[in-house]
Design a protein around this motif. Sequence first.
Motif, PDB file in Angstrom:
ATOM      1  N   LEU C 215     -14.029  -1.625   4.052  1.00  0.00           N
ATOM      2  CA  LEU C 215     -14.686  -0.697   4.975  1.00  0.00           C
ATOM      3  C   LEU C 215     -15.838   0.026   4.289  1.00  0.00           C
ATOM      4  O   LEU C 215     -16.853   0.327   4.899  1.00  0.00           O
ATOM      5  N   GLU C 216     -15.660   0.291   3.008  1.00  0.00           N
ATOM      6  CA  GLU C 216     -16.740   0.970   2.283  1.00  0.00           C
ATOM      7  C   GLU C 216     -17.898   0.039   2.005  1.00  0.00           C
ATOM      8  O   GLU C 216     -18.983   0.487   1.677  1.00  0.00           O
ATOM      9  N   GLY C 217     -17.639  -1.275   2.090  1.00  0.00           N
ATOM     10  CA  GLY C 217     -18.713  -2.210   1.793  1.00  0.00           C
ATOM     11  C   GLY C 217     -18.857  -2.466   0.301  1.00  0.00           C
ATOM     12  O   GLY C 217     -19.950  -2.716  -0.198  1.00  0.00           O
ATOM     13  N   ASP C 218     -17.734  -2.436  -0.396  1.00  0.00           N
ATOM     14  CA  ASP C 218     -17.749  -2.639  -1.845  1.00  0.00           C
ATOM     15  C   ASP C 218     -18.153  -4.078  -2.198  1.00  0.00           C
ATOM     16  O   ASP C 218     -17.466  -5.028  -1.841  1.00  0.00           O
ATOM     17  N   SER C 219     -19.266  -4.203  -2.910  1.00  0.00           N
ATOM     18  CA  SER C 219     -19.817  -5.549  -3.127  1.00  0.00           C
ATOM     19  C   SER C 219     -18.900  -6.424  -3.955  1.00  0.00           C
ATOM     20  O   SER C 219     -18.810  -7.629  -3.724  1.00  0.00           O
ATOM     21  N   ASP C 220     -18.206  -5.832  -4.917  1.00  0.00           N
ATOM     22  CA  ASP C 220     -17.334  -6.636  -5.782  1.00  0.00           C
ATOM     23  C   ASP C 220     -16.179  -7.234  -4.990  1.00  0.00           C
ATOM     24  O   ASP C 220     -15.866  -8.415  -5.102  1.00  0.00           O
ATOM     25  N   ILE C 221     -15.525  -6.430  -4.157  1.00  0.00           N
ATOM     26  CA  ILE C 221     -14.383  -6.920  -3.373  1.00  0.00           C
ATOM     27  C   ILE C 221     -14.833  -7.919  -2.323  1.00  0.00           C
ATOM     28  O   ILE C 221     -14.185  -8.938  -2.101  1.00  0.00           O
ATOM     29  N   ILE C 222     -15.960  -7.603  -1.697  1.00  0.00           N
ATOM     30  CA  ILE C 222     -16.464  -8.533  -0.681  1.00  0.00           C
ATOM     31  C   ILE C 222     -16.702  -9.889  -1.327  1.00  0.00           C
ATOM     32  O   ILE C 222     -16.357 -10.938  -0.773  1.00  0.00           O
ATOM     33  N   ASP C 223     -17.278  -9.840  -2.522  1.00  0.00           N
ATOM     34  CA  ASP C 223     -17.525 -11.079  -3.239  1.00  0.00           C
ATOM     35  C   ASP C 223     -16.225 -11.827  -3.508  1.00  0.00           C
ATOM     36  O   ASP C 223     -16.107 -13.028  -3.256  1.00  0.00           O
ATOM     37  N   LYS C 224     -15.224 -11.094  -4.018  1.00  0.00           N
ATOM     38  CA  LYS C 224     -13.960 -11.743  -4.370  1.00  0.00           C
ATOM     39  C   LYS C 224     -13.268 -12.305  -3.129  1.00  0.00           C
ATOM     40  O   LYS C 224     -12.706 -13.398  -3.158  1.00  0.00           O
ATOM     41  N   VAL C 225     -13.306 -11.547  -2.049  1.00  0.00           N
ATOM     42  CA  VAL C 225     -12.629 -12.010  -0.830  1.00  0.00           C
ATOM     43  C   VAL C 225     -13.328 -13.225  -0.248  1.00  0.00           C
ATOM     44  O   VAL C 225     -12.701 -14.197   0.171  1.00  0.00           O
ATOM     45  N   SER C 226     -14.667 -13.187  -0.251  1.00  0.00           N
ATOM     46  CA  SER C 226     -15.384 -14.300   0.381  1.00  0.00           C
ATOM     47  C   SER C 226     -15.182 -15.597  -0.380  1.00  0.00           C
ATOM     48  O   SER C 226     -15.396 -16.679   0.150  1.00  0.00           O
ATOM     49  N   LYS C 227     -14.727 -15.487  -1.652  1.00  0.00           N
ATOM     50  CA  LYS C 227     -14.497 -16.715  -2.407  1.00  0.00           C
ATOM     51  C   LYS C 227     -13.199 -17.408  -2.002  1.00  0.00           C
ATOM     52  O   LYS C 227     -12.965 -18.560  -2.329  1.00  0.00           O
ATOM     53  N   LEU C 228     -12.339 -16.668  -1.295  1.00  0.00           N
ATOM     54  CA  LEU C 228     -11.103 -17.271  -0.848  1.00  0.00           C
ATOM     55  C   LEU C 228     -11.385 -18.171   0.350  1.00  0.00           C
ATOM     56  O   LEU C 228     -12.327 -17.936   1.097  1.00  0.00           O
ATOM     57  N   PRO C 229     -10.551 -19.186   0.550  1.00  0.00           N
ATOM     58  CA  PRO C 229     -10.754 -20.052   1.724  1.00  0.00           C
ATOM     59  C   PRO C 229     -10.681 -19.264   3.031  1.00  0.00           C
ATOM     60  O   PRO C 229     -11.435 -19.523   3.952  1.00  0.00           O
ATOM     61  N   VAL C 230      -9.771 -18.289   3.089  1.00  0.00           N
ATOM     62  CA  VAL C 230      -9.642 -17.542   4.342  1.00  0.00           C
ATOM     63  C   VAL C 230     -10.580 -16.338   4.346  1.00  0.00           C
ATOM     64  O   VAL C 230     -10.544 -15.511   5.245  1.00  0.00           O
ATOM     65  N   GLY C 231     -11.398 -16.247   3.296  1.00  0.00           N
ATOM     66  CA  GLY C 231     -12.210 -15.057   3.125  1.00  0.00           C
ATOM     67  C   GLY C 231     -13.061 -14.712   4.324  1.00  0.00           C
ATOM     68  O   GLY C 231     -13.139 -13.563   4.744  1.00  0.00           O
ATOM     69  N   LYS C 232     -13.726 -15.704   4.894  1.00  0.00           N
ATOM     70  CA  LYS C 232     -14.674 -15.404   5.956  1.00  0.00           C
ATOM     71  C   LYS C 232     -14.010 -14.651   7.090  1.00  0.00           C
ATOM     72  O   LYS C 232     -14.540 -13.690   7.640  1.00  0.00           O
ATOM     73  N   GLU C 233     -12.799 -15.093   7.409  1.00  0.00           N
ATOM     74  CA  GLU C 233     -12.109 -14.458   8.531  1.00  0.00           C
ATOM     75  C   GLU C 233     -11.859 -12.990   8.252  1.00  0.00           C
ATOM     76  O   GLU C 233     -12.106 -12.123   9.089  1.00  0.00           O
ATOM     77  N   ILE C 234     -11.392 -12.740   7.038  1.00  0.00           N
ATOM     78  CA  ILE C 234     -11.089 -11.354   6.678  1.00  0.00           C
ATOM     79  C   ILE C 234     -12.359 -10.504   6.730  1.00  0.00           C
ATOM     80  O   ILE C 234     -12.377  -9.402   7.291  1.00  0.00           O
ATOM     81  N   ILE C 235     -13.406 -11.038   6.162  1.00  0.00           N
ATOM     82  CA  ILE C 235     -14.648 -10.261   6.117  1.00  0.00           C
ATOM     83  C   ILE C 235     -15.203 -10.030   7.501  1.00  0.00           C
ATOM     84  O   ILE C 235     -15.700  -8.937   7.819  1.00  0.00           O
ATOM     85  N   ASP C 236     -15.117 -11.030   8.345  1.00  0.00           N
ATOM     86  CA  ASP C 236     -15.610 -10.832   9.711  1.00  0.00           C
ATOM     87  C   ASP C 236     -14.859  -9.711  10.381  1.00  0.00           C
ATOM     88  O   ASP C 236     -15.439  -8.831  11.028  1.00  0.00           O
ATOM     89  N   LYS C 237     -13.535  -9.741  10.242  1.00  0.00           N
ATOM     90  CA  LYS C 237     -12.733  -8.693  10.853  1.00  0.00           C
ATOM     91  C   LYS C 237     -13.152  -7.328  10.321  1.00  0.00           C
ATOM     92  O   LYS C 237     -13.306  -6.371  11.071  1.00  0.00           O
ATOM     93  N   ALA C 238     -13.335  -7.277   9.021  1.00  0.00           N
ATOM     94  CA  ALA C 238     -13.721  -5.997   8.413  1.00  0.00           C
ATOM     95  C   ALA C 238     -15.064  -5.529   8.945  1.00  0.00           C
ATOM     96  O   ALA C 238     -15.242  -4.357   9.283  1.00  0.00           O
TER      97      ALA C 238
END
Lengths: 96, 159, 685
Positions: C215-238
């Motif tokens: 929610l804060e838009g933390d670039s490091d976490i966004i980066d780590k999450v987007s590297k996961l296969p399911v990452g896109k879904e999580i990020i979109d929701k966020a």
Amino acid sequence: MMPLAYAREGSLVRVSAIRAGKGLYRRLHELGIVEGKILRVVKTQGPGPVIIEIVNNASYVYGRVPCPYCPIATGGRLLLGFGVAMKIMVEEVKSP
Amino acid sequence: MGSSEDKFKRYIYVIVPIEVMLGLAYLVVCFIAIINWYLGIIGAGEILYPNYVPGDLGVSLVMLSIGFLMILSVYYWFRRKIVKSLAAIILGLGLAVAAMVMQVLVTTASWLDSIIVNEPITYEELMLGFLRADALLGYIALPLLYVSLRILKKTIITQ
Amino acid sequence: MTNEDKRARIALAGIPNVGKSLIFNRLTGGRAWVGNWPGVTVEKKVGTLRVNGVEVEVVDLPGIYSLTAYSVDELIARNFIVEEKPDVVVCIVSAINLERGLYLALSLLELGANVIIDLNMVDLAEKEGYRINHKKLESIIGVPVIPTIAPIGRGIDKLKEAIGKAIHEEKVQIRIVDYGRIVEEAISKIEEVVKDLAPELTEKYPARWIALKLLEGDSDIIDKVSKLPVGKEIIDKANQLREILKEKIGDPESYIVERRHERVSEIVKTVVERAAVPRVSMTDLLDSILTHKVVGIPFALSAIYLLFRFAFEVSTPLVDLVDVTINGYLHDLVLEIHSLPEWFTSLLADGIIAGIGAILVFLPVIAFFFLGFAVLEDVGYMARVAFLVDRVFHKFNLPGKAVIPLIIGFGCNVPGVMAARGIEDENERKTTALIAPLASCNARLPVYLVIGGAILGTMAGFAILSLYVLSIILALIVGLLLRRILFKGASTGFIMELPPYMMPRLDNVTIKTWERTKRFLFKAGTVIFLATVIVWLLSVTGPGGYLGPEALEDPHLIRESWVGVLGRSLSSTIFSLMGWDWKAAVALFFGFIAKEIVVSSMAILYGVGEEKLMDVIAESQTFTPLTAYAYMAFVLIYVPCLATLAMIRNELGLKYAILALIYEILLAYIVSLSIIGIGSVLGFS
């Protein structure tokens, strides 16, 4: 509303707005200077760089005599350069 | 505040005239130092009070600051700005002591130096160093500083 | 994790200036191993502590204010806690800077760390007129709070006990801050998604923390999450939720940060108790004068003058000691060894010993200078100096803080350039690093003294003073130009902590002094040493072959050496305009390597010992007062010495080191020629 650089020495002010780029904004936030925070202007070379204290009101008083209501500095003192002090908008407050 | 208030009053009525005199003394030394410096530049040969006041701009600056602070302290006192007045005198005396300590250290160092390079200096020359104006006035300032700090601790200051 | 193998690991965290280093020393007994965090130039300190029969590794994290992704230091700390999972994180909070310290503590708690709070400097809070009820704090925040006074060691035993206990008892307080209904809803929604789709992530990081950071838009976490296969879904929701929040409460990041600060304020309000009688603190008292824009300045100048006096005049016996023993006694002793070949004894005496002597002769002055400076720094006065000059510096687009590297540079440029690291804004930092070499360092002074003393006579002192002033003026002007042309950008501003005045502490002062003196000794020192040997070599040999050590004493022989050849070609070309002869030119050339060499090269070129150099120069009439002054100015400005260039390359990169080289030579030419030009017009020649 005026820039912190013009605040009166010794006055208490409340931060009403921070007009700064992202980098400065974040640094100020980190240090506790956010909207709504109350600061005491310790020293100013008005207009110029400013020394401020982040204050708080302790509720419990110890000692024999309760003292007049005065906020004490619990967030340490910060020196803010001229440029920075111009970007923080404040309003003077009578009592916090 | 009881007796500490009396002490405070006593402090003020004795110390203030001393402050004024000391402050003026420093300003006079500063003035002489500047004159001596100028005389040195134009190669005039003789300088005023050569045993006490060097023709050094840096020294004159320090003397000026000290004297200025002391006089400022009295000024603030009469303007009822107690905190600033006390601050000025403490800093003035502090700077005076620092200048004195520096002069003493330098003289001692030059004495050590004379031993090392095997060009012994005379007792008179050594004394000249320890009795230079900035050191002399500093010896007076030292006890005053001590007294001021003691009184300050008891009345106003928390640390 | 502590199994039966009796090994545990803890981390020390805290904002800068809370006494973390001292606590580290108290816990580890000073036994530390210093290295680097992987991949970065940030220092990592590790030590060991024994408690309850268990050996505990103590890792000192960098000083940080929070755990965002915006700074390298913060990322290091964050990643360490998450990946290495220390058993305990000791968060050191200063009692006189409670709000900022607690903000960090809360951030650590949200990360899921097992935190205990070391409330340090409680004596200073008492002096400021208030107390902190640590038991109340403990009950509110849910983790142990241990008050300590590090310099006298009070509370350290209890701290060790608490660490021992916490290693076995984990207390986690992830929900320490309540963000309000709207945001909390969003947080739980993301938590659910993350737990569903990426449960392996939640083994590392608490799900709530991930949600917050997204929610804060933390670039490091966004980066780590987007590297996961399911990452896109999580990020979109966020992102979806972020948009919704934006409409309802404004920028989510700011809101979250503000809410955290509010929580800190609430806690502080409850646990701080103030003394009945408000008194004035010494710091306020002194600051009322020292930060006054009119009165504070003469005091500051006087303090700096006394510092210079301490550095130059009190160190003289040590300087002469070095001179007499190494350059005198030892040097002559070696030359008397007739059982060795002449060239060898000359190499030893005039090359190697002279080289070592050249370094050590400057060492006392530099060490004393840094010692005095460190005392002023530890007392807290330097911050006030920065305040006083900020208004002026601001006109040149520089922060007041830049005055500190410049003053350090007056001792030696090498630590001066390094000190520019303390400036946060990148553009300002680079500019300061590039103008620091303009500070008239200690090595240039002998040149002024010799040339000035020889040619300018009674005006020498004044001339030297003018050069020091000139160096500051030039630094400011060049700084402004650099800021306008190369390092553009409104400054992110100058913010500095203003600590209360304190008695200087011996350990702090010695560490700081040694750090800076070390730079001179090892970086500049090696260069000076090598340079001296090279000069020797080029003086005793020439195009015609080996000339022998007699060349060092015979001006006619010297002309035939490489040094002489070089000098004559230089002076007839680039230095002809300024009317400096070939000996001066050669000295300048060697001065490029290390400015300390200028005088000793001149001595060799004139064939005399350094004591007689002044008289010889005066007699030889190779300088007029005007050209002499221009020469001194040239030495002040031209090229940073090799060691400084290396430091600039280290800090800023090769490109800027070359820039420094070029601009300083050009500037030196311009200034010298102007001096000669203006002087001639005014009839000074």
